[in-house]
Motif scaffolding. Structure first.
Motif, mmCIF file in Angstrom:
data_model
loop_
_atom_site.group_PDB
_atom_site.id
_atom_site.type_symbol
_atom_site.label_atom_id
_atom_site.label_comp_id
_atom_site.label_asym_id
_atom_site.label_seq_id
_atom_site.Cartn_x
_atom_site.Cartn_y
_atom_site.Cartn_z
ATOM 1 N N UNK A 137 0.828 -1.209 0.000
ATOM 2 C CA UNK A 137 0.000 0.000 0.000
ATOM 3 C C UNK A 137 0.862 1.258 0.000
ATOM 4 N N UNK A 138 1.880 1.296 0.857
ATOM 5 C CA UNK A 138 2.741 2.468 0.934
ATOM 6 C C UNK A 138 3.575 2.688 -0.311
ATOM 7 N N UNK A 139 3.947 1.598 -0.987
ATOM 8 C CA UNK A 139 4.780 1.708 -2.188
ATOM 9 C C UNK A 139 3.968 1.810 -3.470
ATOM 10 N N UNK A 140 2.663 1.623 -3.381
ATOM 11 C CA UNK A 140 1.845 1.693 -4.585
ATOM 12 C C UNK A 140 1.964 0.469 -5.470
ATOM 13 N N UNK A 141 2.245 -0.695 -4.879
ATOM 14 C CA UNK A 141 2.315 -1.939 -5.650
ATOM 15 C C UNK A 141 0.903 -2.515 -5.751
ATOM 16 N N UNK A 142 0.162 -2.066 -6.740
ATOM 17 C CA UNK A 142 -1.240 -2.452 -6.850
ATOM 18 C C UNK A 142 -1.419 -3.927 -7.163
ATOM 19 N N UNK A 143 -0.469 -4.509 -7.875
ATOM 20 C CA UNK A 143 -0.538 -5.927 -8.218
ATOM 21 C C UNK A 143 0.835 -6.562 -8.013
ATOM 22 N N UNK A 144 0.885 -7.902 -7.891
ATOM 23 C CA UNK A 144 2.187 -8.570 -7.801
ATOM 24 C C UNK A 144 3.065 -8.308 -9.012
ATOM 25 N N UNK A 145 2.447 -7.969 -10.152
ATOM 26 C CA UNK A 145 3.237 -7.708 -11.354
ATOM 27 C C UNK A 145 3.989 -6.382 -11.233
ATOM 28 N N UNK A 146 3.360 -5.376 -10.624
ATOM 29 C CA UNK A 146 4.041 -4.111 -10.367
ATOM 30 C C UNK A 146 5.198 -4.349 -9.403
ATOM 31 N N UNK A 147 4.941 -5.150 -8.383
ATOM 32 C CA UNK A 147 5.981 -5.499 -7.421
ATOM 33 C C UNK A 147 7.126 -6.255 -8.107
ATOM 34 N N UNK A 148 6.781 -7.181 -9.005
ATOM 35 C CA UNK A 148 7.801 -7.929 -9.734
ATOM 36 C C UNK A 148 8.679 -7.012 -10.571
ATOM 37 N N UNK A 149 8.080 -5.985 -11.183
ATOM 38 C CA UNK A 149 8.854 -5.023 -11.958
ATOM 39 C C UNK A 149 9.819 -4.263 -11.057
ATOM 40 N N UNK A 150 9.361 -3.906 -9.851
ATOM 41 C CA UNK A 150 10.232 -3.213 -8.887
ATOM 42 C C UNK A 150 11.390 -4.121 -8.466
ATOM 43 N N UNK A 151 11.110 -5.395 -8.214
ATOM 44 C CA UNK A 151 12.162 -6.341 -7.821
ATOM 45 C C UNK A 151 13.239 -6.410 -8.896
ATOM 46 N N UNK A 152 12.802 -6.442 -10.172
ATOM 47 C CA UNK A 152 13.751 -6.538 -11.279
ATOM 48 C C UNK A 152 14.725 -5.363 -11.259
ATOM 49 N N UNK A 153 14.183 -4.144 -11.067
ATOM 50 C CA UNK A 153 15.043 -2.959 -11.028
ATOM 51 C C UNK A 153 15.889 -2.930 -9.760
ATOM 52 N N UNK A 154 15.290 -3.286 -8.627
ATOM 53 C CA UNK A 154 16.013 -3.232 -7.354
ATOM 54 C C UNK A 154 17.165 -4.235 -7.332
ATOM 55 N N UNK A 155 16.961 -5.400 -7.928
ATOM 56 C CA UNK A 155 18.017 -6.418 -7.979
ATOM 57 C C UNK A 155 19.213 -5.909 -8.770
ATOM 58 N N UNK A 156 18.948 -5.224 -9.877
ATOM 59 C CA UNK A 156 20.047 -4.671 -10.664
ATOM 60 C C UNK A 156 20.815 -3.605 -9.881
ATOM 61 N N UNK A 157 20.080 -2.766 -9.139
ATOM 62 C CA UNK A 157 20.747 -1.767 -8.297
ATOM 63 C C UNK A 157 21.604 -2.436 -7.232
ATOM 64 N N UNK A 158 21.065 -3.476 -6.615
ATOM 65 C CA UNK A 158 21.806 -4.156 -5.557
ATOM 66 C C UNK A 158 23.060 -4.828 -6.091
ATOM 67 N N UNK A 159 22.971 -5.440 -7.268
ATOM 68 C CA UNK A 159 24.144 -6.092 -7.844
ATOM 69 C C UNK A 159 25.206 -5.064 -8.230
#
Length: 206
Positions: A137-159
């Protein structure tokens, strides 16, 4: 925190057996602990370590024996180790997130028979689900697919941050990339000669 330091070995009561001072060396051992102590690096270790270093100004080296643990805790501890200008040494094993702490050392050594272990980072399905439910709710992840897109970007930043950290600490870039070749749950233990040639082990501070 200072009241928990005993004169015999300077053991920190709130840290149990995992922290103790021997002369100019602070030992951080998450492997040989009692049943009431976590057998991995945890967030509470950040303040335990900081308090011992503040109470023990003669400490110049951190000796490690750990199978890893919290990436956040390890990165914070690594910052403290670097800020205090400590040398680091492995006596036993230093695996996964423990390596981040080890690389923060000015001089970086490993006793004979000890090992450094590398593998890719992981995130369990249960933890992913909990993270999504807690923050959607706080991040605006309306669906698991939006969350999955965020994970993809966040993983690249972390690596990027991980690889950049290794290179900044003097590790050969090719070796840094190779640390990602092994799945979590398995380990890559490079030889001592390989660790020296890659700049992971070094007898002299830069």
């Amino acid at each position: 925190m200072g009241a928990g330091i005993a004169t015999a070995g300077l053991a920190l009561d709130s840290g149990g057996e995992r922290f103790f001072v021997e002369g100019a060396t602070l030992v951080f051992d998450t492997e040989n602990v009692g049943e009431d102590q976590p057998s991995e690096i945890v967030i509470e270790d950040i303040e335990r370590l900081r308090a011992l270093l503040q109470e023990s100004p003669d400490v110049t080296e951190l000796r490690l024996n750990s199978g890893g643990g919290s990436i956040y805790a390890s990165s914070e501890i690594a910052w403290i180790v670097s800020d205090f200008g400590l040398d680091t040494q492995v006596d036993g094993e230093c695996i996964s997130a423990c390596v981040d702490i080890f690389l923060a050392g000015a001089r970086r050594r490993m006793t004979l028979g000890s090992k450094l272990g590398f593998h890719r980072r992981s995130w369990s399905p249960e933890s992913v689900e909990g993270y999504y439910n807690d923050l959607r709710e706080g991040r605006g992840w309306d669906t698991p697919f939006v969350f999955g897109s965020w994970i993809y970007e966040d993983t690249q930043r972390e690596m990027y941050e991980y690889l950049n950290y290794l290179v900044q600490r003097g590790v050969d870039a090719g070796f840094a990339i190779e640390t990602l070749r092994v799945d979590s749950g398995d380990e890559w233990y490079p030889s001592r000669l390989r660790l020296i040639s890659a700049g992971v082990l070094r007898e002299e501070a830069p």
